[in-house]
Structure formats: structure tokens, C-alpha cells
Motif scaffolding. Structure first.
Motif, PDB file in Angstrom:
ATOM      1  N   GLU A  24      38.772  34.219  39.351  1.00 49.27           N
ATOM      2  CA  GLU A  24      38.081  35.417  39.824  1.00 49.27           C
ATOM      3  C   GLU A  24      39.112  36.496  40.102  1.00 49.27           C
ATOM      4  O   GLU A  24      40.144  36.250  40.735  1.00 49.27           O
ATOM      5  CB  GLU A  24      37.291  35.117  41.093  1.00 49.27           C
ATOM      6  N   SER A  25      38.842  37.699  39.628  1.00 48.01           N
ATOM      7  CA  SER A  25      39.787  38.801  39.820  1.00 48.01           C
ATOM      8  C   SER A  25      39.486  39.556  41.109  1.00 48.01           C
ATOM      9  O   SER A  25      38.442  39.372  41.748  1.00 48.01           O
ATOM     10  CB  SER A  25      39.718  39.767  38.641  1.00 48.01           C
ATOM     11  N   LYS A  26      40.390  40.442  41.488  1.00 49.12           N
ATOM     12  CA  LYS A  26      40.236  41.234  42.702  1.00 49.12           C
ATOM     13  C   LYS A  26      38.979  42.083  42.655  1.00 49.12           C
ATOM     14  O   LYS A  26      38.357  42.367  43.687  1.00 49.12           O
ATOM     15  CB  LYS A  26      41.471  42.117  42.885  1.00 49.12           C
ATOM     16  N   SER A  27      38.577  42.500  41.449  1.00 47.25           N
ATOM     17  CA  SER A  27      37.376  43.331  41.312  1.00 47.25           C
ATOM     18  C   SER A  27      36.094  42.512  41.207  1.00 47.25           C
ATOM     19  O   SER A  27      35.011  43.077  41.073  1.00 47.25           O
ATOM     20  CB  SER A  27      37.503  44.228  40.079  1.00 47.25           C
ATOM     21  N   CYS A  52      44.537  32.633  33.920  1.00 41.85           N
ATOM     22  CA  CYS A  52      45.300  33.663  34.632  1.00 41.85           C
ATOM     23  C   CYS A  52      45.834  34.717  33.668  1.00 41.85           C
ATOM     24  O   CYS A  52      45.794  35.920  33.965  1.00 41.85           O
ATOM     25  CB  CYS A  52      46.437  33.021  35.415  1.00 41.85           C
ATOM     26  N   ALA A  53      46.338  34.283  32.517  1.00 45.40           N
ATOM     27  CA  ALA A  53      46.865  35.232  31.539  1.00 45.40           C
ATOM     28  C   ALA A  53      45.767  36.123  30.977  1.00 45.40           C
ATOM     29  O   ALA A  53      45.975  37.331  30.773  1.00 45.40           O
ATOM     30  CB  ALA A  53      47.567  34.482  30.414  1.00 45.40           C
ATOM     31  N   ILE A  54      44.602  35.558  30.729  1.00 48.25           N
ATOM     32  CA  ILE A  54      43.475  36.361  30.248  1.00 48.25           C
ATOM     33  C   ILE A  54      43.108  37.416  31.283  1.00 48.25           C
ATOM     34  O   ILE A  54      42.899  38.586  30.957  1.00 48.25           O
ATOM     35  CB  ILE A  54      42.260  35.454  29.934  1.00 48.25           C
ATOM     36  N   CYS A  55      43.016  37.015  32.531  1.00 45.84           N
ATOM     37  CA  CYS A  55      42.709  37.945  33.622  1.00 45.84           C
ATOM     38  C   CYS A  55      43.730  39.086  33.658  1.00 45.84           C
ATOM     39  O   CYS A  55      43.370  40.271  33.690  1.00 45.84           O
ATOM     40  CB  CYS A  55      42.686  37.187  34.943  1.00 45.84           C
TER      41      CYS A  55
END
Length: 234
Positions: A24-27, A52-55
Motif C-alpha cells: 500500500e502506498s502513502k496515497s 515495492c519496485a512497482i510502487c
């Protein structure tokens, strides 16, 4: 969406050890990663690294990771790198993940998009941005190189695009296009060539060089005598 549906997207012909996770990203966006093995074992992409790399390649910052296995490969590194909250759960957090598949027309010109993608590269160590677009019959997946504090855990643009495709359930491809704005030529590194030779063995690779020229190659020709062994495949 269940973990099993994500596990089935793993490419694990050597271990049969399916693995997946969701970042899950910050946004508040969600990005999945699945394990993608290579016959050259050290080139295997763990699910955590892929997610993580995709994010990061999407300009997002990971804040938490959802997994069914808290002992997942590389989990400790990525959790420490970004101070991730680790959530062990029997169910992925959402039904629908961020859709990273782009539709395209048959005559789609990749170069303008490849040029704009370079600005999304995460290359604080090398300052050498790379972009890649991996095509299917009716669309494509984008990738840029992602570097982190541990150089060995960074991942190239070509493999980011491949990671997106497998996480989305795509395994049939038509071609790969690559671009850099620096350097003598735009070219996949040796590690990417090994991965490409396994996952895209007879595919067109189009290289858009920094001087405005381009060259086209058959993927297997990029790495003569790539490592193969029927003794390793289960």
C-alpha cells in the motif's frame, strides 16, 4: 481477490514455491508483486521486491505491506528501507488492485512515452534513468529502473515491466522496447538479458538509443549461450 489467485500468477518452475504480497502506498493505492524465478537462481525476483519496485516506479512511496507469510524473502530489507508496517493477513486488503495495464493501438509509437517515463526513474545512485515498455497483443506495461540503498536490491526497468505483467496475470508478450537518454547505446544489462531469454525467448527487442537511432534484435540473440539446464526444472 484471494491470495491463491495471486499465487497462481507466480512463475516458479524451479521451486514450485508460489509467493505474493501487496504493498500500500502513502496515497492509498495498492500494488501486487509475485515471485518470478529464473533458471539463474540469483536473478529471481521475490514478491516483496517486485511489489515495492512497482510502487516506486509509479512515483509512489510504500508505507505498508500485506502478506500471508511474515518470513517472505527480502521482507526485512524492504521493511527497514521504507519503515514499512507489516500486516500478516489471510486475505489481501482489496478486491481490485491498481490497474497498470495500458491499452494501445497497433501503430502505437512507443518512443515519446519512453522518453517521458525516464522522469519517473528512481536512480539516485547511478543517475542513469532507463525506461521500458513490454507489449502484449492489445496493450503494454511500463517500467523504469528503481535503485535503493542496497545496490543489489535495485531492479532494472525491463524487469519492473515484467513484474507488473506477471502480477496482473499476463504471460504472453509480443515485444519489448527500451530507452535511455545517456550512454552510447540503450541496451538491457546482462542480468536482464538472462531473464528476457527465459520469459521472452523469441521476441523482438527494440532499442531506442540516446543519439536518436534505434536497432531491433531477437531476444535470444542478445545473450548467446544463456544459461539453461533441464536438470533444474521441476
Amino acid at each position: 481477490m484471494s491470495w491463491n489467485s495471486l499465487y497462481e500468477r507466480s512463475y516458479v518452475p524451479y521451486s514450485s514455491d508460489n509467493s505474493a504480497c501487496v504493498v500500500e502506498s502513502k496515497s492509498g493505492k495498492y500494488y501486487a508483486g509475485v515471485r518470478i524465478e529464473n533458471i539463474s537462481y540469483p536473478l529471481t525476483i521475490p514478491a516483496v521486491q517486485a511489489a515495492c519496485a512497482i510502487c516506486l516506479s509509479e512515483g509512489e512511496i510504500p508505507v505498508r505491506i500485506y502478506t500471508e507469510d511474515s518470513a517472505s524473502e527480502q521482507l526485512d530489507y524492504w521493511a527497514g528501507e521504507f519503515n514499512l508496517e507489516i500486516i500478516e493477513t489471510n486475505d489481501p486488503p482489496v478486491d481490485d488492485l491498481e490497474d497498470l495495464f495500458q491499452t494501445s493501438e497497433e501503430d502505437f509509437d512507443a518512443l515519446p512515452r519512453l522518453k517521458s517515463l525516464l522522469d519517473k526513474a528512481v536512480a539516485p545512485n547511478s543517475d542513469f534513468p532507463v525506461s521500458a515498455i513490454l507489449f502484449t497483443e492489445d496493450g503494454y506495461f511500463e517500467g523504469v529502473n528503481v535503485e535503493v540503498s542496497a545496490w543489489t536490491h535495485g531492479i532494472c526497468a525491463e524487469r519492473v515491466a515484467i513484474s507488473k505483467a506477471f502480477a496482473a496475470g499476463y504471460t504472453e508478450f509480443t515485444r519489448l522496447e527500451v530507452h535511455t537518454r545517456k550512454g552510447e547505446i540503450s541496451s538491457p544489462c546482462g542480468a536482464c538479458r538472462q531473464v528476457i531469454s527465459e520469459l521472452l525467448p523469441y521476441h523482438d527487442i527494440i532499442l531506442h538509443h540516446s543519439d536518436g537511432t534505434q536497432s531491433e534484435h531477437l531476444s535470444l540473440d542478445l545473450l548467446p549461450f544463456s544459461f539453461k539446464s533441464s536438470a533444474l526444472k521441476k
